[in-house]
Design a protein around this motif. Structure first.
Motif, PDB file in Angstrom:
ATOM      1  N   ILE A  28     -13.153  18.782 -11.916  1.00  0.00           N
ATOM      2  CA  ILE A  28     -11.881  19.382 -11.301  1.00  0.00           C
ATOM      3  C   ILE A  28     -12.608  20.233 -10.260  1.00  0.00           C
ATOM      4  CG2 ILE A  28     -11.691  21.253 -12.700  1.00  0.00           C
ATOM      5  CD1 ILE A  28      -8.874  20.833 -12.766  1.00  0.00           C
ATOM      6  N   SER A  29     -11.823  20.564  -9.219  1.00  0.00           N
ATOM      7  CA  SER A  29     -12.304  21.334  -8.040  1.00  0.00           C
ATOM      8  C   SER A  29     -12.626  22.544  -8.644  1.00  0.00           C
ATOM      9  CB  SER A  29     -10.970  21.513  -7.080  1.00  0.00           C
ATOM     10  OG  SER A  29     -11.336  22.663  -6.134  1.00  0.00           O
ATOM     11  N   SER A  30     -13.510  23.549  -8.076  1.00  0.00           N
ATOM     12  CA  SER A  30     -13.693  24.807  -8.608  1.00  0.00           C
ATOM     13  C   SER A  30     -12.574  25.875  -8.129  1.00  0.00           C
ATOM     14  CB  SER A  30     -15.107  25.282  -7.929  1.00  0.00           C
ATOM     15  OG  SER A  30     -15.115  25.160  -6.530  1.00  0.00           O
ATOM     16  N   MET A  87     -10.080  18.067   0.500  1.00  0.00           N
ATOM     17  CA  MET A  87      -9.722  16.955   1.407  1.00  0.00           C
ATOM     18  C   MET A  87     -10.817  17.149   2.548  1.00  0.00           C
ATOM     19  SD  MET A  87      -5.771  16.774   1.466  1.00  0.00           S
ATOM     20  CE  MET A  87      -5.665  15.461   2.682  1.00  0.00           C
ATOM     21  N   HIS A  88     -11.073  18.349   3.223  1.00  0.00           N
ATOM     22  CA  HIS A  88     -11.960  18.486   4.316  1.00  0.00           C
ATOM     23  C   HIS A  88     -13.423  18.115   3.795  1.00  0.00           C
ATOM     24  CE1 HIS A  88     -14.671  21.185   6.804  1.00  0.00           C
ATOM     25  NE2 HIS A  88     -14.049  20.257   7.714  1.00  0.00           N
ATOM     26  N   GLN A  89     -13.813  18.576   2.687  1.00  0.00           N
ATOM     27  CA  GLN A  89     -15.160  18.173   1.879  1.00  0.00           C
ATOM     28  C   GLN A  89     -15.264  16.694   1.897  1.00  0.00           C
ATOM     29  OE1 GLN A  89     -15.618  20.545  -1.174  1.00  0.00           O
ATOM     30  NE2 GLN A  89     -16.471  22.401   0.001  1.00  0.00           N
ATOM     31  N   ALA A  90     -14.270  16.086   1.387  1.00  0.00           N
ATOM     32  CA  ALA A  90     -14.186  14.674   0.969  1.00  0.00           C
ATOM     33  C   ALA A  90     -14.621  13.816   2.553  1.00  0.00           C
ATOM     34  CB  ALA A  90     -12.848  14.190   0.307  1.00  0.00           C
ATOM     35  N   ALA A  91     -13.634  14.403   3.336  1.00  0.00           N
ATOM     36  CA  ALA A  91     -13.617  13.722   4.857  1.00  0.00           C
ATOM     37  C   ALA A  91     -15.251  13.787   5.267  1.00  0.00           C
ATOM     38  CB  ALA A  91     -12.582  14.302   5.803  1.00  0.00           C
ATOM     39  N   LEU A  92     -15.808  14.936   5.191  1.00  0.00           N
ATOM     40  CA  LEU A  92     -17.048  14.890   5.638  1.00  0.00           C
ATOM     41  C   LEU A  92     -18.243  14.250   4.906  1.00  0.00           C
ATOM     42  CD1 LEU A  92     -17.404  18.524   6.035  1.00  0.00           C
ATOM     43  CD2 LEU A  92     -16.957  16.858   8.042  1.00  0.00           C
ATOM     44  N   SER A  93     -17.852  13.657   3.867  1.00  0.00           N
ATOM     45  CA  SER A  93     -18.817  12.952   2.702  1.00  0.00           C
ATOM     46  C   SER A  93     -18.579  11.320   3.032  1.00  0.00           C
ATOM     47  CB  SER A  93     -18.563  13.214   1.199  1.00  0.00           C
ATOM     48  OG  SER A  93     -18.476  14.573   1.150  1.00  0.00           O
ATOM     49  N   VAL A  94     -17.620  10.985   3.707  1.00  0.00           N
ATOM     50  CA  VAL A  94     -17.236   9.640   3.878  1.00  0.00           C
ATOM     51  C   VAL A  94     -18.361   8.995   4.737  1.00  0.00           C
ATOM     52  CG1 VAL A  94     -15.729   7.655   5.025  1.00  0.00           C
ATOM     53  CG2 VAL A  94     -14.846   9.748   3.843  1.00  0.00           C
ATOM     54  N   GLU A  95     -18.840   7.963   4.522  1.00  0.00           N
ATOM     55  CA  GLU A  95     -20.121   7.477   5.186  1.00  0.00           C
ATOM     56  C   GLU A  95     -19.670   6.158   6.237  1.00  0.00           C
ATOM     57  OE1 GLU A  95     -22.797   6.224   1.990  1.00  0.00           O
ATOM     58  OE2 GLU A  95     -23.536   8.561   1.815  1.00  0.00           O
ATOM     59  N   GLY A  96     -18.530   6.193   6.663  1.00  0.00           N
ATOM     60  CA  GLY A  96     -18.290   5.205   7.590  1.00  0.00           C
ATOM     61  C   GLY A  96     -17.824   3.735   7.122  1.00  0.00           C
ATOM     62  N   LEU A 105     -15.055   5.155   2.018  1.00  0.00           N
ATOM     63  CA  LEU A 105     -13.690   6.070   2.106  1.00  0.00           C
ATOM     64  C   LEU A 105     -12.857   6.051   0.863  1.00  0.00           C
ATOM     65  CD1 LEU A 105     -11.414   7.324   4.000  1.00  0.00           C
ATOM     66  CD2 LEU A 105     -10.924   5.102   4.521  1.00  0.00           C
ATOM     67  N   ALA A 106     -12.738   4.810   0.193  1.00  0.00           N
ATOM     68  CA  ALA A 106     -12.257   4.720  -0.871  1.00  0.00           C
ATOM     69  C   ALA A 106     -12.626   5.334  -2.132  1.00  0.00           C
ATOM     70  CB  ALA A 106     -11.823   2.994  -1.401  1.00  0.00           C
ATOM     71  N   GLU A 107     -14.079   5.350  -2.293  1.00  0.00           N
ATOM     72  CA  GLU A 107     -14.297   5.978  -3.312  1.00  0.00           C
ATOM     73  C   GLU A 107     -14.479   7.595  -3.130  1.00  0.00           C
ATOM     74  OE1 GLU A 107     -18.339   3.268  -4.026  1.00  0.00           O
ATOM     75  OE2 GLU A 107     -18.800   5.358  -3.177  1.00  0.00           O
ATOM     76  N   GLN A 108     -14.380   8.192  -1.854  1.00  0.00           N
ATOM     77  CA  GLN A 108     -14.411   9.631  -1.573  1.00  0.00           C
ATOM     78  C   GLN A 108     -12.690  10.166  -1.822  1.00  0.00           C
ATOM     79  OE1 GLN A 108     -16.528  11.743  -1.239  1.00  0.00           O
ATOM     80  NE2 GLN A 108     -18.369  10.547  -1.354  1.00  0.00           N
ATOM     81  N   SER A 109     -11.865   8.948  -1.398  1.00  0.00           N
ATOM     82  CA  SER A 109     -10.516   9.341  -1.608  1.00  0.00           C
ATOM     83  C   SER A 109     -10.427   9.548  -3.045  1.00  0.00           C
ATOM     84  CB  SER A 109      -9.427   8.247  -0.933  1.00  0.00           C
ATOM     85  OG  SER A 109      -9.893   8.205   0.298  1.00  0.00           O
TER      86      SER A 109
END
Lengths: 249, 115
Positions: free
Chosen positions: A120-122, A182-191, A196-200
């Motif tokens: 879970i998120s910190s 959501m912002h951190q997840a967006a930055l982690s997407v590798e294109g 994208l599905a994994e990070q989501s």
């Protein structure tokens, strides 16, 4: 209060305020009318003249009534009043309580299953801190009301709006956490679509339990605030009625 | 120069509030007694209708400037009396200074023009 009874009941009708506040204003007016009456009779006026002078002096103009209503009207007070109108009978109150208990138990049991909070998120910590502070305040008020049996409305009322404030704060902190995650997840997407599905999915796994926790604690705190506010309101009303009965006259 | 200033559109309200705070600085008083004391101290210049006192008193109480208490042990009837709080004393000092400045400027204009 015989000689001023009709004026007092008329004033009571003009004040569009919760009953316990109206009772207190009327009680104050009743005592002042009697004191003014005595003041004028001591000056040598007849009873009729003293009554008329007291009534003239203590008359509440429309403007004064409007200002009194304005002074005693708060958004949370109106909210409690409206909710109380919808839950007048003990059965309706019991239903509200049961629904809250079932919702809390249902969601709570889900929350305490293994793995619900894993990953879970910190942001859960500040959310939980706000909820815990609210819970401590609720317990403190319950202790004052039911264990110590404190009957001072001013002391009982103090801090109650903070319960609602902490409930709102826990929800706001959770929303802030959602945006950051959501912002951190967006930055982690590798294109790639797979990334994208994994990070989501990871992002949802981090934020969903936090939202469930913050909303559940906010509901519990809000219901506790409503129940405590209603209880204090009824105590104030009873106390004002007692003062009026044993009061002037 | 005082940090606070009197808004001409709020003269009446500010005047009533200051009179009440100043009268309570002497000691705790009941609502009816407050009105009569102000009237007596001003030799009838400030005649309060008691009905106008309640919104001002309740507003000052809500702002924590005065504190109302019920004398439930009163022998004949329950009455509410008011006392100045610490915050109220600070407000009294600030507003007194603001009114002094206001009156000085006011008379500087009025008496200056009259000459």
């Amino acid at each position: 209060m015989s000689r001023f009874a009709s004026t007092l009941s008329q004033t009571s009708r003009r004040l569009n305020l919760p009953p316990h506040i109206t009772s207190r204003v009327v009680l104050e007016l009743a005592a002042d009318l009697e004191d003014l009456f005595e003041h004028y009779t001591a000056q040598g006026l007849s009873e009729e003249e003293a009554t008329a002078r007291a009534l003239e002096s203590a008359e509440l103009s429309d403007e004064a009534v409007a200002r009194l209503v304005e002074v005693h009207t708060s958004p949370t007070g109106r909210l409690v009043e409206r909710l109380e109108e919808r839950t007048r009978t003990p059965w309706e109150r019991l239903m509200l309580l049961l629904i809250t208990v079932f919702v809390t138990i249902g969601i709570g049991s889900e929350m305490f299953t293994a793995g619900f909070f894993s990953g879970i998120s910190s942001f859960l910590w500040p959310v939980a801190a706000a909820a815990a502070a609210g819970l401590v305040l609720v317990l403190w008020k319950i202790y004052g009301l039911f264990i110590v049996k404190d009957r001072d409305p001013r002391r009982l009322r103090s801090g109650l709006p903070s319960v609602l404030g902490l409930a709102a704060l826990s929800v706001l902190l959770a929303l802030l956490g959602v945006l950051v995650e959501m912002h951190q997840a967006a930055l982690s997407v590798e294109g790639t679509a797979q990334s994208l599905a994994e990070q989501s999915i990871l992002c949802v796994a981090r934020i969903a339990p936090m939202i469930v926790f913050s909303l559940t604690s906010a509901i519990v705190l809000a219901v506790a605030w409503f129940a405590l506010s209603s209880r204090v309101g009824r105590l104030e009303q009873t106390r004002a009625a007692m003062l009026l009965e044993g009061g002037s006259g | 120069m005082s940090e606070r200033s009197i808004e001409p559109q709020n003269l009446g309200r500010s005047c009533h509030e200051l009179l009440i705070l100043a009268t309570l600085a002497v000691g705790r008083k009941h609502g009816y007694q407050l009105g009569l004391d102000i009237e007596a101290a001003s030799h009838g210049q400030f005649r309060f209708k008691h009905g106008t006192l309640y919104p001002i008193l309740h507003s000052l109480e809500k702002d924590g400037l005065i504190e109302g208490d019920w004398d439930e042990d009163a022998p004949r009837r329950k009455r509410k009396s008011y006392a100045l709080t610490r915050k109220g004393r600070r407000k009294l000092a600030d507003d007194t200074e603001a009114w002094r400045v206001f009156a000085r400027h006011f008379f500087a204009i009025v008496e200056g023009e009259a000459r």
